[in-house]
Design a protein around this motif. Sequence first.
Motif, PDB file in Angstrom:
ATOM      1  N   THR A   1       1.000  -1.358  -0.154  1.00  0.00           N
ATOM      2  CA  THR A   1       0.093  -0.216   0.118  1.00  0.00           C
ATOM      3  C   THR A   1       0.828   1.827   0.121  1.00  0.00           C
ATOM      4  N   VAL A   2       0.630   2.282  -1.230  1.00  0.00           N
ATOM      5  CA  VAL A   2       1.231   3.614  -0.988  1.00  0.00           C
ATOM      6  C   VAL A   2       0.280   4.168  -0.867  1.00  0.00           C
ATOM      7  N   LEU A   3       0.380   5.303   0.024  1.00  0.00           N
ATOM      8  CA  LEU A   3      -0.399   6.652   0.526  1.00  0.00           C
ATOM      9  C   LEU A   3       0.376   7.129   0.223  1.00  0.00           C
ATOM     10  N   ILE A   4      -0.585   9.160  -0.700  1.00  0.00           N
ATOM     11  CA  ILE A   4       0.742   9.701  -1.427  1.00  0.00           C
ATOM     12  C   ILE A   4      -0.628  10.485  -1.198  1.00  0.00           C
ATOM     13  N   ARG A   5       0.284  11.757  -0.288  1.00  0.00           N
ATOM     14  CA  ARG A   5      -0.100  13.038  -0.690  1.00  0.00           C
ATOM     15  C   ARG A   5       0.282  13.733  -2.242  1.00  0.00           C
TER      16      ARG A   5
ATOM     17  N   VAL B   1      10.413   1.436 -10.601  1.00  0.00           N
ATOM     18  CA  VAL B   1      12.238   2.314 -10.562  1.00  0.00           C
ATOM     19  C   VAL B   1      11.225   3.790 -10.767  1.00  0.00           C
ATOM     20  N   ALA B   2      11.352   3.870 -12.678  1.00  0.00           N
ATOM     21  CA  ALA B   2      10.772   5.529 -13.286  1.00  0.00           C
ATOM     22  C   ALA B   2       9.421   5.378 -12.585  1.00  0.00           C
ATOM     23  N   LEU B   3       8.285   4.628 -12.200  1.00  0.00           N
ATOM     24  CA  LEU B   3       6.448   4.818 -11.736  1.00  0.00           C
ATOM     25  C   LEU B   3       6.777   5.469 -10.232  1.00  0.00           C
ATOM     26  N   GLY B   4       8.054   4.941  -9.450  1.00  0.00           N
ATOM     27  CA  GLY B   4       8.540   5.576  -8.333  1.00  0.00           C
ATOM     28  C   GLY B   4       9.186   7.117  -9.087  1.00  0.00           C
ATOM     29  N   GLU B   5      10.165   6.705  -9.153  1.00  0.00           N
ATOM     30  CA  GLU B   5      10.170   8.528  -9.627  1.00  0.00           C
ATOM     31  C   GLU B   5       9.092   9.388 -10.143  1.00  0.00           C
ATOM     32  N   ARG B   6       8.430   9.422 -10.613  1.00  0.00           N
ATOM     33  CA  ARG B   6       7.067   9.861 -11.339  1.00  0.00           C
ATOM     34  C   ARG B   6       6.071   9.987  -9.542  1.00  0.00           C
ATOM     35  N   ILE B   7       6.113   9.175  -8.542  1.00  0.00           N
ATOM     36  CA  ILE B   7       5.185   9.351  -8.046  1.00  0.00           C
ATOM     37  C   ILE B   7       6.040  10.628  -6.857  1.00  0.00           C
TER      38      ILE B   7
ATOM     39  N   ALA C   1       8.201  12.972  -7.233  1.00  0.00           N
ATOM     40  CA  ALA C   1       8.051  14.221  -8.040  1.00  0.00           C
ATOM     41  C   ALA C   1       6.620  14.905  -7.999  1.00  0.00           C
ATOM     42  N   ALA C   2       5.424  13.940  -8.227  1.00  0.00           N
ATOM     43  CA  ALA C   2       4.118  14.798  -7.575  1.00  0.00           C
ATOM     44  C   ALA C   2       3.957  14.573  -6.202  1.00  0.00           C
TER      45      ALA C   2
ATOM     46  N   GLY D   1       6.538  17.247  -0.896  1.00  0.00           N
ATOM     47  CA  GLY D   1       7.690  16.897  -0.986  1.00  0.00           C
ATOM     48  C   GLY D   1       8.762  15.493  -0.505  1.00  0.00           C
ATOM     49  N   GLY D   2       8.124  15.524  -1.822  1.00  0.00           N
ATOM     50  CA  GLY D   2       9.176  14.129  -2.171  1.00  0.00           C
ATOM     51  C   GLY D   2       8.344  12.989  -1.245  1.00  0.00           C
ATOM     52  N   LEU D   3       9.598  12.417  -0.951  1.00  0.00           N
ATOM     53  CA  LEU D   3       9.506  10.628   0.229  1.00  0.00           C
ATOM     54  C   LEU D   3       8.754  11.251   1.309  1.00  0.00           C
TER      55      LEU D   3
END
Length: 102
Positions: A5-9, A78-84, A86-87, A90-92
């Motif tokens: 599970t990846v929660l995204i702000r 890895v590429a998808l993670g970089e896009r996420i 960046a969006a 606060g990054g990580l």
Amino acid sequence: MILHTVLIRFKSTTDKARKKEIFDAAAALKDRLSGIVDIRFGPNVSPEGLGGGFEDALVVTFETAEARDAYLAHPDHVALGERIVAAAEGGLAGLLVFDLEI
């Protein structure tokens, strides 16, 4: 099985079209990588108000921990993670990742 599970702000400047591009890219990984059972994503719909500012989630179900580990190291992930990152606000710091064995 593993529930990843990846929660995204997301940044406030990340519009719905950009989110859709990111989530569509995630969904496409199911067809390219073995061991993925399901990929779901979308906005938080909980009425509790306890999301801590995380308004979107990506949930990947894997057959095994080994399948998850292969996914994590795969260049497409890895590429998808970089896009996420960046969006994300606060990054990580704009992400919360939690894996649950089910």
